[in-house]
Each structure stands twice: as structure tokens, then as C-alpha cells.
Design a protein around this motif. Sequence first.
Motif, short mmCIF file in Angstrom:
data_model
loop_
_atom_site.label_atom_id
_atom_site.label_comp_id
_atom_site.label_asym_id
_atom_site.label_seq_id
_atom_site.Cartn_x
_atom_site.Cartn_y
_atom_site.Cartn_z
N THR A 36 64.58 27.91 18.88
CA THR A 36 64.42 29.21 19.53
C THR A 36 65.07 29.21 20.91
O THR A 36 65.74 30.17 21.30
CB THR A 36 62.92 29.57 19.67
OG1 THR A 36 62.33 29.65 18.37
CG2 THR A 36 62.74 30.89 20.40
N SER A 45 61.90 37.50 27.56
CA SER A 45 60.57 36.88 27.45
C SER A 45 59.74 37.56 26.36
O SER A 45 59.08 36.89 25.55
CB SER A 45 59.83 36.97 28.79
OG SER A 45 60.51 36.28 29.80
N SER A 83 55.42 22.08 16.41
CA SER A 83 56.18 23.25 16.85
C SER A 83 57.44 22.92 17.63
O SER A 83 58.27 23.81 17.85
CB SER A 83 55.28 24.15 17.71
OG SER A 83 54.90 23.49 18.89
N PHE A 106 62.20 31.63 28.59
CA PHE A 106 61.53 30.81 27.57
C PHE A 106 60.12 30.44 28.00
O PHE A 106 59.18 30.48 27.21
CB PHE A 106 62.35 29.55 27.29
CG PHE A 106 61.87 28.76 26.12
CD1 PHE A 106 62.01 29.25 24.83
CD2 PHE A 106 61.28 27.51 26.30
CE1 PHE A 106 61.56 28.52 23.73
CE2 PHE A 106 60.83 26.78 25.22
CZ PHE A 106 60.97 27.28 23.93
N ALA A 152 53.73 34.15 23.74
CA ALA A 152 53.57 33.70 22.36
C ALA A 152 52.22 33.04 22.14
O ALA A 152 51.57 33.25 21.11
CB ALA A 152 54.69 32.73 22.00
N MET A 153 51.78 32.25 23.11
CA MET A 153 50.49 31.58 22.98
C MET A 153 49.36 32.60 22.91
O MET A 153 48.45 32.48 22.07
CB MET A 153 50.27 30.64 24.18
CG MET A 153 48.97 29.87 24.13
SD MET A 153 48.86 28.76 22.71
CE MET A 153 50.13 27.56 23.16
N ALA A 192 58.22 33.42 18.83
CA ALA A 192 57.55 32.12 18.97
C ALA A 192 56.07 32.20 18.62
O ALA A 192 55.45 31.19 18.28
CB ALA A 192 57.73 31.59 20.39
N LEU A 241 60.66 25.54 18.00
CA LEU A 241 60.73 26.12 19.34
C LEU A 241 62.00 25.68 20.06
O LEU A 241 62.58 26.44 20.85
CB LEU A 241 59.51 25.72 20.16
CG LEU A 241 58.19 26.38 19.76
CD1 LEU A 241 57.05 25.90 20.65
CD2 LEU A 241 58.29 27.91 19.83
N ILE A 277 53.99 29.24 16.74
CA ILE A 277 52.80 28.59 17.30
C ILE A 277 51.59 28.78 16.39
O ILE A 277 50.80 27.86 16.16
CB ILE A 277 52.51 29.13 18.71
CG1 ILE A 277 53.63 28.71 19.67
CG2 ILE A 277 51.16 28.63 19.23
CD1 ILE A 277 53.51 29.30 21.05
N LEU A 322 56.89 31.70 26.05
CA LEU A 322 55.89 30.83 25.44
C LEU A 322 54.48 31.24 25.84
O LEU A 322 53.55 31.14 25.03
CB LEU A 322 56.14 29.38 25.85
CG LEU A 322 57.31 28.65 25.17
CD1 LEU A 322 57.36 27.20 25.64
CD2 LEU A 322 57.19 28.71 23.66
#
Length: 230
Positions: free
Chosen positions: A161, A105, A154, A39, A46-47, A112, A158, A116, A43
Motif C-alpha cells: 500500500t 490519508s 499485515s 501513510f 485505518a485502525m 488499509a 501494508l 488491518i 494508518l
Amino acid sequence: MSFFVLGQVTVDWQLAAHSFWPILQGGLVYTIPLAIISFIFGLMIAMVMAILRLSHIKPLQTIARVYISIIRGTPLLVQLSIIYFGLPDLGIEISPFLGAIVALSMNVGGYAAETIRASILSVPKGQWEAGYTIGMNYFQTLRRIILPQAARVSVPPLSNTFISLVKDTSLASTVTVTELFRKAQEITATSYDFLLLYSEAALIYWIFCFFLSLLQGRIEARLDRYVASN
């Protein structure tokens, strides 16, 4: 042995008692750490993908769009199989646990990223203008003004998720990661009591997700109080 007969189903309570801890241990030692590590890295991916999607540079937008489309358009099991079984064909050897982390991942990153991106877009444009007015550049405004506000939006999706990810870690059993479900499979291979042991595994997954849901509720309540006080 201690048996209990329910209709046509015979429950071996002694087996249930002896198998519960090994299955739970697989969850504590592998399932939860696997979910947390995946996770966190997810993230990060995702960012990056969300920022690329919001970029005004077309090639960067295209890269993010293609990545997200591939991740969201293919099954996680297939992605996991490509990472673990496919990479050795390219001369890249990878351990089962690391392979699971990479696949999970990347999967989290794809899903994600849209969460975001939507959270960032939910922040009023006036916040961007306020940052620029006081001399901040794009990334300073994003980091100091936009992301803190987007984070509050978020958190609920999230959190969902992450809870889904905990359940998705069961697919790591296909690459021999001895997580919760794999432990249940190993015990089933000798006892052949599929209904009991798989139900026991389902119960432990439910317990994990139940407490994670409670934690999610507490976090959301604190965020609501924080927003109301500001």
C-alpha cells in the motif's frame, strides 16, 4: 546541445542531465515526505475504521462500512479534487500540500482498514480468550496481544500500500504540489520534450519503488526469522 538519435526519437542528453536533479529534488522534498505523512495518518484512520468494523455496535459498524465503501468506490483524483477545490465553497481554505495529505490519508485509511481488519481476524480466537482469562479487558487484549500478532500478518500488504501511495502522489500535481511529476511538467512546459522528461520521471519513480521493495523484503525476512524463533 548533445543529441542522440534512436530511430525517429531524438534524445537531448544535455536536457536530461539538467532536468534530472530538479525532478529528483521534487521527489525527495515533496513526494517521499507526502507519502510518509499521508501513510502515517492513513494508518491511524485505518485502525479506527478496522476497530469500528469489528465492533458489535451496529451504528459504528455502519459508519465504518459507509466510509470504506465511499473511499474504495470513488477515484482518488475525485477525492483530491473535492478536498482541494470543493472545501473552499464551504469557506474552508486549504493549502495544496495539506489538501494532498488529507485526501491521500483518507484514501489510505479506506483501503488499509480492510487489511488491518483481516489481520486482526487472522489471530486465533484463543488469543482473545487468553487475554480475558488473565484479567485484561477488550482494549488491553487488543493492544497487548492481538495487534502485535496482527502486525506481522499485515506488514506485506501494508508495505505494498505504501509503495502504491508513492506512485499515487503524482496526482498531487493536479493541485499544484511541486512534487516529482509536477517538476517534470514544469520543465516540459518550456522544453516540450514530453517523452524524455516523463520517461525520466517514470525512471525516478521506479528507483524509489525499487529501493522500497528491497526494504520491504528485508523487513519481511526479519519478521519471518522472529516468528520462527518464537
